[in-house]
Design a protein around this motif. Sequence first.
Motif, PDB file in Angstrom:
ATOM      1  N   VAL A  13       0.836  -1.203   0.000  1.00 19.06           N
ATOM      2  CA  VAL A  13       0.000   0.000   0.000  1.00 19.06           C
ATOM      3  C   VAL A  13       0.870   1.252   0.000  1.00 19.06           C
ATOM      4  CG1 VAL A  13      -1.614   1.366   1.380  1.00 19.06           C
ATOM      5  CG2 VAL A  13      -2.016  -1.091   1.074  1.00 19.06           C
ATOM      6  N   LEU A  14       1.891   1.267   0.884  1.00 19.72           N
ATOM      7  CA  LEU A  14       2.779   2.435   0.960  1.00 19.72           C
ATOM      8  C   LEU A  14       3.479   2.662  -0.368  1.00 19.72           C
ATOM      9  CD1 LEU A  14       4.350   2.003   4.514  1.00 19.72           C
ATOM     10  CD2 LEU A  14       2.730   3.752   3.763  1.00 19.72           C
ATOM     11  N   ALA A  15       3.944   1.572  -0.983  1.00 23.47           N
ATOM     12  CA  ALA A  15       4.637   1.689  -2.263  1.00 23.47           C
ATOM     13  C   ALA A  15       3.699   2.218  -3.340  1.00 23.47           C
ATOM     14  CB  ALA A  15       5.213   0.331  -2.664  1.00 23.47           C
ATOM     15  N   LEU A  31      11.791  10.809   5.181  1.00 23.28           N
ATOM     16  CA  LEU A  31      12.246  11.074   6.552  1.00 23.28           C
ATOM     17  C   LEU A  31      11.622  10.097   7.540  1.00 23.28           C
ATOM     18  CD1 LEU A  31      12.334  14.976   6.922  1.00 23.28           C
ATOM     19  CD2 LEU A  31      14.192  13.384   6.417  1.00 23.28           C
ATOM     20  N   VAL A  32      10.302   9.909   7.426  1.00 23.31           N
ATOM     21  CA  VAL A  32       9.617   9.007   8.361  1.00 23.31           C
ATOM     22  C   VAL A  32      10.192   7.592   8.246  1.00 23.31           C
ATOM     23  CG1 VAL A  32       7.436   7.861   8.872  1.00 23.31           C
ATOM     24  CG2 VAL A  32       7.482  10.322   8.499  1.00 23.31           C
ATOM     25  N   ALA A 160      14.177   4.021   1.074  1.00 23.85           N
ATOM     26  CA  ALA A 160      13.930   4.136   2.504  1.00 23.85           C
ATOM     27  C   ALA A 160      12.912   3.096   2.965  1.00 23.85           C
ATOM     28  CB  ALA A 160      13.446   5.547   2.843  1.00 23.85           C
ATOM     29  N   LEU A 161      11.887   2.897   2.125  1.00 23.83           N
ATOM     30  CA  LEU A 161      10.867   1.899   2.455  1.00 23.83           C
ATOM     31  C   LEU A 161      11.487   0.503   2.526  1.00 23.83           C
ATOM     32  CD1 LEU A 161       7.877   1.332   2.983  1.00 23.83           C
ATOM     33  CD2 LEU A 161       7.551   1.081   0.512  1.00 23.83           C
ATOM     34  N   ALA A 162      12.457   0.254   1.635  1.00 18.95           N
ATOM     35  CA  ALA A 162      13.122  -1.057   1.644  1.00 18.95           C
ATOM     36  C   ALA A 162      13.849  -1.283   2.967  1.00 18.95           C
ATOM     37  CB  ALA A 162      14.103  -1.146   0.468  1.00 18.95           C
ATOM     38  N   ALA A 167      13.944  -3.868   8.428  1.00 18.74           N
ATOM     39  CA  ALA A 167      13.871  -3.770   9.886  1.00 18.74           C
ATOM     40  C   ALA A 167      12.627  -4.482  10.411  1.00 18.74           C
ATOM     41  CB  ALA A 167      13.879  -2.300  10.311  1.00 18.74           C
ATOM     42  N   ALA A 168      11.496  -4.251   9.739  1.00 20.80           N
ATOM     43  CA  ALA A 168      10.242  -4.863  10.193  1.00 20.80           C
ATOM     44  C   ALA A 168      10.298  -6.383  10.095  1.00 20.80           C
ATOM     45  CB  ALA A 168       9.078  -4.313   9.373  1.00 20.80           C
ATOM     46  N   ILE A 169      10.866  -6.887   8.990  1.00 19.40           N
ATOM     47  CA  ILE A 169      10.968  -8.348   8.831  1.00 19.40           C
ATOM     48  C   ILE A 169      11.818  -8.944   9.951  1.00 19.40           C
ATOM     49  CG2 ILE A 169      11.986 -10.168   7.387  1.00 19.40           C
ATOM     50  CD1 ILE A 169      11.120  -8.525   4.931  1.00 19.40           C
TER      51      ILE A 169
END
Lengths: 316, 244, 291
Positions: A13-15, A31-32, A160-162, A167-169
Motif C-alpha cells: 500500500v505504501l509503495a 524522513l519518516v 527508505a521503504l526497503a 527492519a520490520a521483517i
Amino acid sequence: MKPMLALGLVVAVLAAVAPFLSIYGQHIFVLVALYGSVALAWNILGGMAGQMSLGHALFVGAGAYLSTALYLNLGISPWIGLVLAACLGGALGALMGYTVFRRKLSGVYFALVTLALAEMALHIVSNVSVLGAANGLAIPARPSLANLQFTSKLGYCYAALAVLTVAAIVIIAIHRSRLGYVFLAIRENERSAAALGIDVVQGKVIAAAISGALAALVGPIYANYVLFIDPESVLGVTVSIDALVFSFVGGLGSLFGPLLGTVVLVPLTELLRGMLAGRLAGIHLIVYGVILVLVMRLAPRGLWGLLSDAIARRRA
Amino acid sequence: MSAPLLQVRNVSRWFGGLRAVDEVSFNLESHEIVGLIGPNGAGKTTLFETISGFIRPTKGAVTFDGRDITGHPPHRLARLGIGRTFQIVQPFRDVSVLENVVAGVLGPNRETSDPRAEAMAVLTRVRLDHRAGVLARNLSLPEKKRLEIARALATRPRLLLLDEVMAGLTPAEIDEIMVILADIRREGIALLIVEHVMRAIMSLSDRLVVMANGRKIAEGLPATVAADPAVIEAYLGRRHHGAA
Amino acid sequence: MDLLPLLPQALADGLLLGAVYAIVAVGLTLTFGVLRIVNFAHGDFLALGLYLTYLGATWLHLDPYLSLVLVLPLVTLAAAFTYRLLIAPVILAPEHNQIVVTLGLSLILQNAMLAIFTADLHTMPSVLSGQIVRIGNVFIQAAALIASAASIAVCLGLYWLLRSTELGRQIRAAAQDRDAALMSGVNVDRMYLIAFCIGIGSLGLVAPLIAPFNYVSPSVGSSFTLTAFIVVVLGSMGNFVGALIGGFIIGLVEAVGGLLTGGSINFIITYAIFILFLLFRPEGLLGGRRL
C-alpha cells in the motif's frame, strides 16, 4: 505467516501511495521511513531487550561515513557500502555489547557508555581529514541506480521503504523465534532468565549486534539522499535522542510502537518548521521534550499502549 | 548403585570474614526429596544460590550427574537439568502467564515442536491453565508461586530447587502446592526444598539436611532429625536469644 | 616547541577549571547519591544561571557578582519546581523512566534557551574582567581565582552540612535507606527536595561567578552535564570527596591535554578516560557511595 502477510500488505500500500504524493509529501515519506528504521532498530535493543542506548548515532554515522568514504575515495558502489555498513554496525554493536554487558553493567552505566562512545566517534571523525573532518563530506550528484542516487524523490521513497521493511521483517522474525523470548526474559528479569537457561550476556550482545546493523543501514541511504554528511548530522547526540524519543513516545514494549511515534512526531516537526519558517530554532525539540515528559507521566506504554487499550475497551 | 544425582562436597562461601556457608557436604539421589532447613541466617539461601550457580563457592565442589559443575553460570546449569524458583517470586510481570512458561520451554535452547502446547501442558500440571491469558502481574501470590514452579518445570529439569515456595500462603494453599510437588516427584524429578513450613517439609521430604551458622549440623530421616538434640538446640537456642 | 615552560600555566588553569568542575559534579553526585536519580538536565541549570546573569547584566546593568542575589534564589526555585513537577513523580519509577524524564527536561530547557536567546554566544563582563594576577610566569584571571575559591568553599561547606548538622544527618539517612528513614520519622520527600535544591542551587551560585570569564550559549549546559558525569564516575557515583578529586583530575587533564594536543582531540582523551573507567572501574576511584 500472518504478521508477514500483514507487513507485505502495508508495504504494498505504501509503495502504491508514494508516487501520488507531492514532492513535499515524498520528502516526509523518506524522513519518516529513515527515522522510523532507526527507531525500530533502537527498539530491538532498548525496548525488546531493555538496554537503553544513548549512542545509536554511532551506528548511523558509521554506516554513513563508511559507504560515503568508500564511494568517494575508492569508487566503491554505495550498494556494497550498504552491505558493509550493516556488517560494521553489527560488529560495533557486538563489540560494544560484549565489552559492556560482560562486566554486568546496565541501566545508566550502559546509557553513559553508549553516549560517550558516540560523542568520542564524533570528535574523532572531526579530526580525520579523509573523512572531511568537521567540514563533512559532500557527495557529487551523479544519479544512477548503481550510485544509489535517484533523479526523483520517489526513488528515495522506495530505498527508505526497503530499509524500513528489512527492519520490520527482522523484528517479526525475532518476535516469532526463541530469540524473542530471550529478549523478553532479559528485559523483564535477568535472574529469572538465567535460571531458565538463557545466556543473558549473549542475548544482550545479539540484541546490540542486530540493532547496530539495522541502524547502520540507514546511514548510506540518508547520505545519498542529502548528498552531504558531517559529524553533527549523522553522529550527533540528537540522532540518538530522536530514536529514543520516537520509541518512548510510540511505546517501548511494543514491536511497532516506535514507528508509530515517528509517524506522529516527524510530520509534526516538519509542520512546525514550515510554520515558523526558520524562526525559533529548536522549537520541535521543546515539543519532543514536553511530549516525552507527558507520555512518561500519563501513558508510560506510549501511543501504542493507548491505542491497544482503546481497541481492547471497544471490544469489551 | 550409580553416583548420586547431586553431590555437594565441602562447599564454603565466605563474605569477607563471614562464613555464610562453611564446609557443607551432602548428596541427593535422583527421585529423592531433600529438605534443607535451619534457623534464619543459617546459610540455606547462600548454599542454594551456590548450587544453582548464582554465587561461586569460595571452596569445595558441586557435581551433578557425575559432572563437576562448580562455578558454572546459572544458564548452563539450567540447560543441564537444574531448575530453580526464587524465594521472592520473579515472574515476567508484563507478559501473560502462558508466555512466562513459553520462555521456560524455550530457555534451555533445545528442540521443541510446539512450545505453546508444551507450556500449556505444564500449566495444567500446576493447575494454572485457566489463567494462561492473564498478565503475570495480575496473579495472586499463591498463583505467582505456582507460576514460578511452572516456569522452572518447563525447562524440563531433573532436579528442581525450590526456595520457600510455601512462604506467605494459607494452610489450604500450602496443601495445594504439596499435591503439586508430590505429582512432580512421581514424574521422576528430584527436589531440594528450602522451607520454613515444618508440617510440609516433614511430610514431603525423604531426608532432611539441617544447617545452623553456615554449617551442617544434622542429616537424616525427618523423624530422626527432629529428635536430634543439636537440632533442637539450634532452633530453641535461637529462640531463647530472641531471634525471629 | 618546548612546552615545559608553559606547564605551570597549564597546571594553574587546570586547577582553576577543576574547582568549578568539582562543584558542578558535587551537585550531580548529591542528587544521585540521595535521590538515586541521574539528572541529564543538570548542566542545563548552570546554563540557566548564566542566562539569568546575562539578563541581569543587559536589563538591570548588574555586575555578575551583584546578580548573584537574584540568580541563586531563582535557580533554586526552578529546582524546587522541577522536583515537585517532574522528579518526585518518578522517584520510585524504573530507571529508564527517570532517565527519559530528565532527558526530556534537558531537551526543553536547552531548546527553550535556544529559542529565546538564539545560538549566539554572549559574554557578561564584570568590573573584575581583565584583572590579572601574576605569580612568576603564571597569569591568572582574578575572576577565575574567585570562582575557584568560592567553588572549593561551597564544596567544603556542603560537606560540613552533610556530615555535621542535623539536616545533613537526615539527608544521609534518607539516602542510605529510604524505608528505614521513613520509619524513624525522617520526612524523606522533604530531604529529597532539599538535596535536589542544594545540588541545583549550587549551580545558581557558581553561574554568576564564572560568568565574567565565560561565554554562554544554549549548548553550554550539555557539555557541563557530560563533564560532570565524567567527574562523577571517576570519583565514584554518589561520593562527595570523589567528585572533588575527580573535578581536579579532569580539569588538569583538559588543561595539560590542551597544551599537548589542542582542540577537539582533547575531548577524545577525556572520553577515552571516561569509557575506560565505565568499563573497567565503574565504581570509580574511591568506590562505593558515601555522602
